[in-house]
Enzyme design. Structure first.
Site, PDB file in Angstrom:
ATOM      1  N   LEU A 179       0.833  -1.194   0.000  1.00  0.00           N
ATOM      2  CA  LEU A 179       0.000   0.000   0.000  1.00  0.00           C
ATOM      3  C   LEU A 179       0.871   1.248   0.000  1.00  0.00           C
ATOM      4  O   LEU A 179       1.864   1.328   0.723  1.00  0.00           O
ATOM      5  CB  LEU A 179      -0.921   0.011   1.218  1.00  0.00           C
TER       6      LEU A 179
ATOM      7  N   SER B 205      20.403  12.603 -15.795  1.00  0.00           N
ATOM      8  CA  SER B 205      20.505  13.640 -14.764  1.00  0.00           C
ATOM      9  C   SER B 205      19.175  14.321 -14.498  1.00  0.00           C
ATOM     10  O   SER B 205      19.120  15.512 -14.204  1.00  0.00           O
ATOM     11  CB  SER B 205      21.550  14.684 -15.172  1.00  0.00           C
TER      12      SER B 205
ATOM     13  N   ASP C 246       0.958   8.257 -13.273  1.00  0.00           N
ATOM     14  CA  ASP C 246       2.031   8.029 -14.238  1.00  0.00           C
ATOM     15  C   ASP C 246       1.582   7.274 -15.479  1.00  0.00           C
ATOM     16  O   ASP C 246       2.255   7.333 -16.514  1.00  0.00           O
ATOM     17  CB  ASP C 246       3.187   7.258 -13.588  1.00  0.00           C
TER      18      ASP C 246
ATOM     19  N   HIS D 276      10.832  38.579   7.707  1.00  0.00           N
ATOM     20  CA  HIS D 276      12.301  38.680   7.740  1.00  0.00           C
ATOM     21  C   HIS D 276      12.820  38.173   9.078  1.00  0.00           C
ATOM     22  O   HIS D 276      12.241  38.486  10.117  1.00  0.00           O
ATOM     23  CB  HIS D 276      12.719  40.135   7.548  1.00  0.00           C
TER      24      HIS D 276
END
Length: 469
Positions: free
Chosen positions: A36, A179, A309, A448
């Protein structure tokens, strides 16, 4: 067994699709042949990040004197590093098991294959078969390492990413072919732990899908780290008959040299898992090795969807997740369990992240692509050496580069290399989603000292208003 929705594959696309479908009130099953969480949780995104973190910690300790901390005899335990990575992956996979129980999703372990409309045959590890029926099917079978004809993976001397994560012993030398993200992440990991690494890239620059400035910076940083980089080069053949590997590498000038190493890592991309799952029998269309889908992830066969995919979008976990959720919500819309159609994916606003050191993150147009698309651009760049937070942290390598449309101020793209940039890129993703212009970025107060100030400062640089450079 009959369900409303069956999801074939439990990776970062499959299990969110199953959960979202369950949330919408459907009876859901998920079919998984191995573990899973799929490749991402078990053999990809998560365990590789654990490996990279160990390498980063080791690197910090080796250079601790630069932070005013003295250490001696710092060593790494390669086996311990691998063990930690596997432990992280196992924990995450167990987390998915919990999510399945929580959302009342049936988990069916075995290899699933489409047999007929609304039917999947599941073959278990014991060879027994069962038929699972569902009105809707979501194909989420993912991808696997691409294999070149002249670079066959044997799992020992020529390895893929899976073997690279669990090598029993650390190699003294390694050739990394390719790469992209996988290649440069493993190159950094092994090099940091002391392996002599050579990266061989077919195209003229490393991380070739990135902005050219990012590619140049990564190559510079890799060379500083002791990683040899060979671009415009191809591995013609490998000889594995000896103790190690001898690779014949053809360089840009046509000359051929022999590289020797203990092992070769093939990292030349991924290919979709679309074979032997019954697509042809049901007439599901594929193109260029991927399942063809519409903007709601529907295939040409009613009731069958494809995500992740194995579908045409970018092969990224976060793309698969959103596609899976969209598919579930569109099914909900068809069944009147969801009150509107999901918003289709905008594939030009997908962040890409690479987790070597320095990290890489990008989104939208590169400078070159923006110009080729006809935009007149304003480009701003802020180097981290000018950042107070980066200086305090000792991570001054890299920069943030932003690209705006000169006419309207549209945020066309951002490209970053440096520490923590994989977190910074989310700001740009949200900004571009909201159709934010440079004006809003400049007027949104950034805290900042933080690395995030670099986004604002790069924007200011694009408009000639930079303060800190």
């Amino acid at each position: 067994m009959a369900y409303d929705v069956i999801v074939l594959g439990s990776g970062p696309g499959g299990y969110p699709a199953a959960i979202r479908a369950s949330q919408l009130g459907f009876k859901v099953a998920i079919i998984e042949k191995e573990s899973l969480g799929g490749i991402c949780l078990n053999w990809g995104c998560i365990p590789t990040k654990a490996l990279l973190k160990s390498a980063q910690v080791y690197e910090y300790m080796k250079h601790s004197t630069s932070y005013g901390i003295n250490t001696s005899g710092v060593e790494h335990d390669f086996g311990g590093v691998i063990k930690r990575s596997r432990g992280v992956a196992d924990k995450m996979s167990k987390g998915v098991q919990f999510l399945m129980r929580k959302n009342k999703i049936d988990v069916i372990m075995g290899y699933g294959k489409l047999k007929a409309k609304g039917q999947i045959e599941v073959t278990g590890a014991d060879g027994n078969k069962q038929l699972v029926e569902g009105k809707y099917i979501v194909i989420a079978t993912g991808g696997r390492a691409r294999e070149l004809p002249n670079l066959k993976i044997d799992g020992k001397k020529v390895i893929g990413y899976r073997e690279a994560m669990v090598l029993p012993n650390q190699p003294k030398s390694m050739i990394v072919v390719g790469s992209g993200a996988i290649g440069v992440e493993f190159a950094y990991f092994y090099s940091t732990l002391g392996t002599k690494v050579t990266v061989v890239e077919f195209l003229p620059r490393v991380v070739p899908i990135e902005d050219e400035d990012v590619s140049k910076e990564l190559e510079k940083q890799f060379k500083k780290q002791g990683i040899e980089v060979m671009t415009s080069s191809t591995v013609e053949s490998v000889d594995t008959t000896g103790n190690g590997v001898k690779a014949q590498v053809k360089k840009q000038d046509g000359s051929v040299i022999t590289l020797e190493a203990d092992v070769v890592l093939s990292a030349v991309g991924v290919v979709a898992n679309v074979e032997n799952i019954g697509l042809e029998e049901l007439g599901v269309k594929t193109e260029k090795g991927k399942v063809s889908v519409d903007k709601y992830q529907q295939t040409n066969v009613p009731g069958i969807f494809a995500i992740g995919d194995c579908a045409p979008g970018q092969a990224l976990a976060h793309v698969a997740t959103k596609e899976g959720i969209n598919a579930a919500e569109y099914i909900g819309y068809l069944e009147k369990k969801y009150n509107h159609q999901p918003e289709p994916m905008d594939y030009n606003n997908i962040p890409g992240c690479t987790y070597c050191t320095p990290e890489i993150a990008s989104i939208g147009y590169t400078e070159k692509a923006a110009k080729e698309a006809g935009y007149e651009v304003k480009v701003g760049k802020f180097p981290f050496i000018a950042s107070g937070k980066a200086s305090a942290a000792g991570n001054t390598d890299g920069f943030v580069k932003v690209i705006f449309d000169a006419k309207y101020g549209e945020f066309l793209g951002a490209h970053m290399i440096g520490a923590s940039v994989t977190d910074l890129i989310a700001e740009v993703s949200v900004a571009r989603k909201l159709e934010t212009t440079a004006h809003e970025i400049l007027n949104a107060v950034h805290p900042h000292p933080t690395m995030s100030e670099a986004v604002k400062e790069a924007t200011a640089a694009a408009y000639g208003e930079a303060i800190d450079i």
